[in-house]
Design a protein around this motif. Structure first.
Motif, PDB file in Angstrom:
ATOM      1  N   UNK A  10      39.720  65.427 -28.863  1.00 39.45           N
ATOM      2  CA  UNK A  10      41.021  64.768 -28.946  1.00 39.45           C
ATOM      3  C   UNK A  10      41.431  64.449 -30.377  1.00 39.45           C
ATOM      4  N   UNK A  11      40.897  65.172 -31.334  1.00 37.43           N
ATOM      5  CA  UNK A  11      41.436  65.084 -32.692  1.00 37.43           C
ATOM      6  C   UNK A  11      42.711  65.917 -32.758  1.00 37.43           C
ATOM      7  N   UNK A  12      43.449  65.755 -33.851  1.00 32.30           N
ATOM      8  CA  UNK A  12      44.697  66.515 -33.964  1.00 32.30           C
ATOM      9  C   UNK A  12      44.457  67.949 -34.415  1.00 32.30           C
ATOM     10  N   UNK A  13      43.293  68.185 -35.035  1.00 30.33           N
ATOM     11  CA  UNK A  13      42.950  69.541 -35.438  1.00 30.33           C
ATOM     12  C   UNK A  13      41.628  69.861 -34.738  1.00 30.33           C
ATOM     13  N   UNK A  14      41.657  70.845 -33.849  1.00 31.96           N
ATOM     14  CA  UNK A  14      40.485  71.116 -33.023  1.00 31.96           C
ATOM     15  C   UNK A  14      40.220  72.610 -32.980  1.00 31.96           C
ATOM     16  N   UNK A  15      38.960  72.981 -33.015  1.00 31.93           N
ATOM     17  CA  UNK A  15      38.610  74.373 -32.767  1.00 31.93           C
ATOM     18  C   UNK A  15      37.437  74.409 -31.793  1.00 31.93           C
ATOM     19  N   UNK A  16      37.523  75.282 -30.813  1.00 37.00           N
ATOM     20  CA  UNK A  16      36.433  75.473 -29.860  1.00 37.00           C
ATOM     21  C   UNK A  16      36.196  76.961 -29.733  1.00 37.00           C
ATOM     22  N   UNK A  17      34.933  77.360 -29.732  1.00 39.62           N
ATOM     23  CA  UNK A  17      34.667  78.788 -29.560  1.00 39.62           C
ATOM     24  C   UNK A  17      33.176  79.081 -29.571  1.00 39.62           C
TER      25      UNK A  17
END
Lengths: 421, 554
Positions: free
Chosen positions: B169-176
């Motif tokens: 729930x941060x404003x800049x997020x990366x998932x992979x």
């Protein structure tokens, strides 16, 4: 004074003006064309965005040439009267645009910044353009430091305003009919009308100037001196626009013909003291009439509010980008404005006028501008005002800035009056 | 908002009441925040502020009032509007001498009268304006203290491994997915971040990178600067800390600076105008000052200062050519060029007495405007000085008076004695300036006597003019060093907070998938660019814009 250099300088300024106009048109093609092009709109935007930027940059180079040749030719930094200051402000807005463009590389920033620069450059030409040697109060290196830093800060506010206005055109839905949407639509249109009135003002001033129009009024004022003697003073005022309002209790001395006008249509009410107040009122009335006529013509052609016509062109733009750019631009300008318009101003005031703060109208309005943007930043950072609310604040903020820069000198009296017309 | 009492997080950390995000792992605690999926409210890192107490006492309530940014903004807006009103009409302080009771009504009508009666003619000196400033100062102190301490605590004890919810729930997020070995990849990310001058902490496959934390103190530093500035302004009201007086000195004159032991001499006053060839056409012929300068000498009285019978003993302490942008400064005293009066004023004339019946002239005699003799013997006649007016005028009753001490319109009444005149003499009024003579009808005043006698100046010879009066402003401002210190701190804080951005990147790997969250207090555009660039260099290609998770655009 070096007059050949000064002639070159004025020519360079004119060149800058036309390049800015061209830059504006080119930015228009960039945004509008991207919507209609059959090829890849992204590549189109990139190509035309670069062309527009280069044209604007050439305008800036020419503008800088104007500034430095006038500085050398005139013997002092050209920021000491209305003409010089406003043209300098336009140059700083262009500089702020270059900085913001370097960070975000978005052509859309130019779409509203360039026309703003064009209007401001044209506005500067309304004022007398001769180099005036400095009066003792201005003979200080602080003239260079204070005025330039303050103007640069204000220039960032101007770019923030241009971006915020674009953001409003982007986010206000012109098809929606809810009362809230209608209110937003109405206010956006009012901002557009104000812009058109500004153009109406420029058109009437330059139109009548080109025609060489002049009307002269003489006002008699009788005062009784201490010795009990009647003392009659006559004030003369030259109108460069046909007199809709003539000074209170005044006689025509000379009037050029304009649709058979032999005298002022109305007389300014007596409480507007002085012939200059009457002249200014006349100019304002003229601008509003001319602006509304231009606006009516535009509406007849478009058959829609200006905002509603512009809105579809902005659809490809990410509103969040505009929000961020507008806010960041203001955040960059804020420290510069604080430094130039308050801190350096206080240091100079202490050196020249013996006090760092004196509640002079110009000082107070610099403080008002600062308080305003302070509130803007607090609302945004701590109260979460962003998007449309914040964009409106940025638009109103620029009105405050313009009043501080121009309005105070023209309307209010004070120590900064030397910057007046 | 403070409905829950259980402030213990699932990670085992005990948080103070009012904590939004667990101080340790960052898990959202507050009910509304925990239920949402929107980006987190990261202000003050979710730490509890002092003002968020249960059961507030009266002091707490006052504290809470001033700790509110909403209140602060209202105070700013009210001050702003009040300042605007104060610029509508000229403030009283802009005049040196005038009568405000009548001025505003005469100049602006009923609205001016109302403006004056409501006290807006001295807006910035009213009690309510001062109250507003004091409230803003209080708000500055309380707001800062309320936030800076929890923020400092939160930032100085940060955990590396954060809760999944916190990251997502941060404003800049990366998932992979992670490419290759997780440990190796994290080590590579660490290297890349260090190259970008991040400070990196690692705990296995969890990572925290941080830079420019100092910029978080910018707002608090600028608030401290403003407080110092406002306190310094308050110091000015301490007796003796601020002195402001004016001295009008004629060229050649030496005057005591009021309330001090100093004497100032106007050695020479220079006034230069621009020549016509230096001026543009439209300004030609209009006098435009180029320079006005008072060459002044400052003396200190060393003996006989208060003895009216003796001349004070003066010792020169400073010499300076005072111009507008360059005052004289000596021992806490500053002397500024304020203005000048160069209207020519008579110093002395050499008139003669003419007996109109015989045509004989007697004299000339030296008549000084400031120090005339009491008696002039002219042949058989005597002039006895009866009275003198330097700046002649008539009051409402028609009585003569003088408006000022400046010889703007000098007038003398002599008693003329001699052959054929009354024993006690006959009054004769004399205006040395021709213009005054006509304006005040000298001949009509003198009546019959005017037909028999005349005092007149036969030539310009002997007519002398007084030197220009230079008005100087004398100031002591003991508070200035403090005012400048406050200003310096203030502007330093503004720049620190505006041009540097605190950036943090958290990262954890769970079962081969990376979860990255990043936060900054300003400039998310730059934050995303940093993350995208680091990911790119470690083999993950993403558009910076795609990292945007929406949320508060502060």
């Amino acid at each position: 004074m070096n007059s050949s250099l000064l002639t070159f300088s004025s020519d360079a300024y004119l060149v800058a003006f036309f390049l800015y106009c061209l830059g504006f048109i080119s930015y228009g093609i960039t945004i509008a064309g991207a919507r209609y092009t059959k090829r890849d709109p992204k590549a189109y935007m990139k190509r035309w965005g670069r062309i527009s930027y280069v044209i604007s940059l050439l305008g800036f180079v020419s503008h800088v040439a104007f500034f430095f040749t006038r500085w050398i030719g005139g013997g002092h930094i050209p920021t000491s009267n209305m003409y010089e200051f406003i043209s300098f402000l336009a140059m700083m807005i262009m500089l702020a645009f270059v900085v913001v463009h370097a960070i975000y590389r978005k052509a859309v920033i130019g779409l509203f910044t360039l026309p703003l620069i064009v209007i401001i450059v044209a506005y500067s030409m309304v004022f007398p353009q001769e180099v005036q040697p400095l009066i003792p109060a201005l003979q200080s290196y602080w003239l260079k430091i204070h005025v330039t830093t303050a103007a640069l800060g204000e220039a960032f506010f101007a770019v923030g305003f241009a971006t915020a206005l674009l953001q409003l055109l982007r986010v206000v839905d012109f098809r929606e009919k809810s009362p809230r949407a209608r209110r937003s639509q109405r206010w956006v249109e009012i901002v557009m009308i104000v812009g058109v009135i500004m153009i109406g003002y420029l058109v009437s001033v330059f139109g009548f100037r080109a025609a060489g129009y002049e009307a002269v009024f003489v006002q008699e004022n009788v005062t009784i001196t201490d010795a009990g003697v009647d003392n009659t003073e006559t004030d003369e005022v030259v109108y460069s626009l046909p007199p809709i309002f003539k000074p209170f209790n005044s006689q025509v001395q000379e009037i050029d013909s304009f649709i058979g006008l032999k005298d002022g249509v109305f007389e300014t009410p007596h409480w507007m003291k002085g012939v200059d107040a009457a002249r200014k009122l006349n100019t304002i009335i003229w601008s509003i009439i001319a602006g509304l006529v231009v606006y009516a013509i535009i509406r007849l052609i478009l058959r829609k509010p200006i905002g509603a016509v512009l809105h579809p062109f902005t659809r490809g733009i990410d509103p969040d980008d505009l929000d961020e750019i507008s806010y960041r631009t203001i955040a960059i300008g804020y420290p510069l404005f604080t430094l130039g318009a308050l801190v350096f101003a206080m240091i100079w005031a202490y050196e020249a006028w013996s006090r760092f703060w004196g509640w002079d109208p110009k000082e107070v309005w610099a403080l008002i501008t600062w308080l305003y943007y302070t509130a803007y930043l607090h609302l945004r950072l701590s109260r979460g005002w962003h998007g449309e609310k914040s964009a409106w604040l940025a638009v109103i903020g620029f009105i405050v800035v313009m009043f501080t820069l121009v309005g105070v000198n023209l309307v209010l009296v004070g120590l900064h009056s030397y910057a007046g017309v | 908002m403070l409905s829950f009492q259980n402030t213990k997080c699932e990670c085992g950390h005990q948080n103070p009441v009012g904590t939004v995000l667990c101080e340790s792992c960052g898990k959202p605690l507050e009910e509304a925040e925990a239920a949402s999926t929107a980006p987190l409210e990261m202000r003050y890192d979710g730490a509890a502020r002092r003002s968020q107490k249960t059961n507030p006492s009266i002091i707490d309530r006052v504290w809470n009032f001033f700790s509110s940014v909403k209140i602060a903004v209202w105070l700013i807006v009210i001050t702003l509007i009040a300042s605007m009103i104060g610029t509508i009409f000229t403030q009283e302080s802009a005049f040196i001498s005038f009568d405000p009771d009548t001025y505003y009504e005469e100049k602006y009508g009923w609205i001016g009268k109302l403006y004056y009666e409501l006290g807006f003619s001295h807006t910035y000196e009213t009690w309510w304006f001062t109250t507003l400033i004091v409230m803003i100062a209080t708000s500055l102190v309380v707001c800062s203290l309320d936030r800076v301490l929890p923020l400092y605590k939160a930032l100085s004890k940060q955990q590396v491994r954060k809760h999944v919810q916190f990251l997502k729930r941060q404003r800049t997020v990366y998932e992979g997915a992670v490419v290759g070995d997780a440990e190796e990849w994290v080590a590579e990310v660490e290297q890349q971040l260090k190259r970008k001058r991040y400070k990196v902490k690692r705990e296995g496959t969890a990572l925290l990178a941080e830079k420019n934390r100092f910029s978080r103190w910018g707002p608090y530093i600028n608030h401290i600067g403003l407080i110092v500035f406002l306190l310094a302004v308050l110091l000015r009201s301490v007796p003796g800390w601020a002195m402001d007086s004016y001295l009008a000195i004629r060229e050649g004159e030496t005057l005591q600076i009021p309330e001090t032991n100093y004497y100032l001499k106007n050695e020479k006053f220079t006034l230069d105008y621009y020549a016509d060839d230096e001026l543009p056409d439209e300004l030609k012929g209009i006098p435009r000052p180029k320079l006005y300068q008072t060459d002044a000498i400052l003396y200190e009285c060393t003996a006989d200062c208060d003895d009216p019978l003796k001349e004070p003993v003066l010792e020169e302490v400073s010499q300076h050519g005072i111009i507008v942008n360059d005052p004289m400064a000596y021992g806490g005293l500053k002397i500024y060029q304020f203005g000048y009066d160069d209207t020519p004023k008579l110093a002395a004339v050499k008139p003669v007495l003419v007996d109109k019946t015989t045509g004989k002239t007697y004299g000339p005699f030296e008549l000084s405007m400031r120090n005339p003799q009491l008696n002039y013997e002219l042949g058989p006649y005597t002039l006895e000085l009866h009275s003198k007016y330097l700046d002649f005028a008539m009051d409402e009753k028609g009585e003569p008076r003088t408006k000022s001490d400046e010889p703007n319109a000098p007038a003398f009444i002599f008693m003329l004695k001699g052959p054929g005149l009354a024993e006690d003499g006959e009054p004769y009024m004399y205006f040395p300036r021709q213009i005054d003579k006509e304006k005040f009808s000298q001949d009509a005043i003198n009546g019959d006597l005017a037909n028999r006698f005349e005092i007149k100046v036969p030539s310009m010879e002997g007519v002398t003019f007084a030197g220009t009066v230079s008005t100087l402003n004398i100031r002591t401002e003991m508070a200035m060093p403090y005012i400048w210190t406050g200003t310096a701190i203030w502007i330093f804080g503004v720049f620190l907070g505006s041009y540097w951005h605190h950036r943090r990147i958290w990262l954890r790997i769970d079962e081969g998938r990376v979860l990255l969250g990043a936060h900054t207090n300003k400039n998310f555009h730059g934050m995303r660019a940093d993350v995208a660039s680091v990911l790119k260099k470690t083999g993950i290609d993403v558009e910076p814009k795609s990292l945007d998770n929406g949320g508060n655009r502060a």
